[in-house]
Design a protein around this motif. Structure first.
Motif, short mmCIF file in Angstrom:
data_model
loop_
_atom_site.label_atom_id
_atom_site.label_comp_id
_atom_site.label_asym_id
_atom_site.label_seq_id
_atom_site.Cartn_x
_atom_site.Cartn_y
_atom_site.Cartn_z
N SER A 69 19.34 33.79 17.84
CA SER A 69 18.67 33.47 16.07
C SER A 69 17.28 33.57 16.29
O SER A 69 16.70 34.04 15.01
CB SER A 69 18.91 31.70 15.76
OG SER A 69 20.58 31.92 15.97
N HIS A 72 16.29 37.26 16.29
CA HIS A 72 16.80 38.24 15.07
C HIS A 72 16.05 37.50 13.83
O HIS A 72 16.59 37.72 12.78
CB HIS A 72 18.09 38.15 15.03
CG HIS A 72 18.84 39.13 16.18
ND1 HIS A 72 18.82 40.57 16.00
CD2 HIS A 72 19.37 38.93 17.35
CE1 HIS A 72 19.30 40.84 17.19
NE2 HIS A 72 19.37 40.07 18.00
N HIS A 73 15.05 36.71 14.02
CA HIS A 73 14.30 36.25 12.77
C HIS A 73 15.30 35.21 11.91
O HIS A 73 14.92 35.22 10.76
CB HIS A 73 13.58 37.15 12.01
CG HIS A 73 12.74 37.86 12.78
ND1 HIS A 73 11.49 37.31 13.22
CD2 HIS A 73 12.77 39.10 13.60
CE1 HIS A 73 10.66 38.24 13.90
NE2 HIS A 73 11.58 39.40 14.14
N GLN A 74 16.50 34.61 12.40
CA GLN A 74 17.23 33.71 11.65
C GLN A 74 16.45 32.41 11.34
O GLN A 74 16.76 31.59 10.63
CB GLN A 74 18.61 33.60 12.46
CG GLN A 74 19.30 34.70 12.17
CD GLN A 74 20.53 35.01 12.88
OE1 GLN A 74 20.87 33.88 13.76
NE2 GLN A 74 21.46 35.88 12.67
#
Length: 130
Positions: A69, A72-74
């Motif tokens: 997360s 992936h810049h979540q």
């Protein structure tokens, strides 16, 4: 061969060029498997660039979900600060076992030594125009 392998191969870990590229980048954390995570610079969309340096083989299934997360810049902050604590009923993630001796095989799989079930009597092959 260890130094030469590190210079020219990528599948056994980070290459020498990757280590040079990480100079000046911030080491932000390490997961339970020993993978190390870095951040620094910006991509073309203005987001911070993020990297993982694997401890062992380069297998993306070895990145825990919380660090996936982050990569992936979540989530914006590192998982230890951005996510709630792990609950006691949660199980640790497993790596992808496909292609290994520990991969799951159904009972009829020939690799497992089982016998396949015979075709049922209600099967009828499709024929065009029938």
């Amino acid at each position: 061969m260890g130094i030469l392998a590190n210079i020219f191969t990528w599948w056994n870990g980070a290459t020498f060029g990757t280590w040079l590229g990480l100079r000046g980048k911030d080491a932000v954390g390490e997961d339970s498997l020993g993978n190390r995570y870095f951040q620094g610079g910006r991509d073309t969309a203005g987001n911070p660039r993020r990297w993982v340096i694997y401890n062992g083989s380069n297998d993306a299934s070895r990145v825990p979900p919380e660090w996936f997360s982050w990569l992936h810049h979540q989530i914006e902050d590192v998982p230890s600060r951005a996510l709630p604590p792990v609950r006691q009923w949660e199980q640790p993630p497993l790596a992808n076992l496909t292609g290994t001796p520990a991969a799951w095989k159904p009972s009829g799989a020939l690799d497992k030594g089982g016998q396949r079930h015979g075709a049922a009597g209600d099967y009828e092959a499709w024929t065009p125009g029938a």
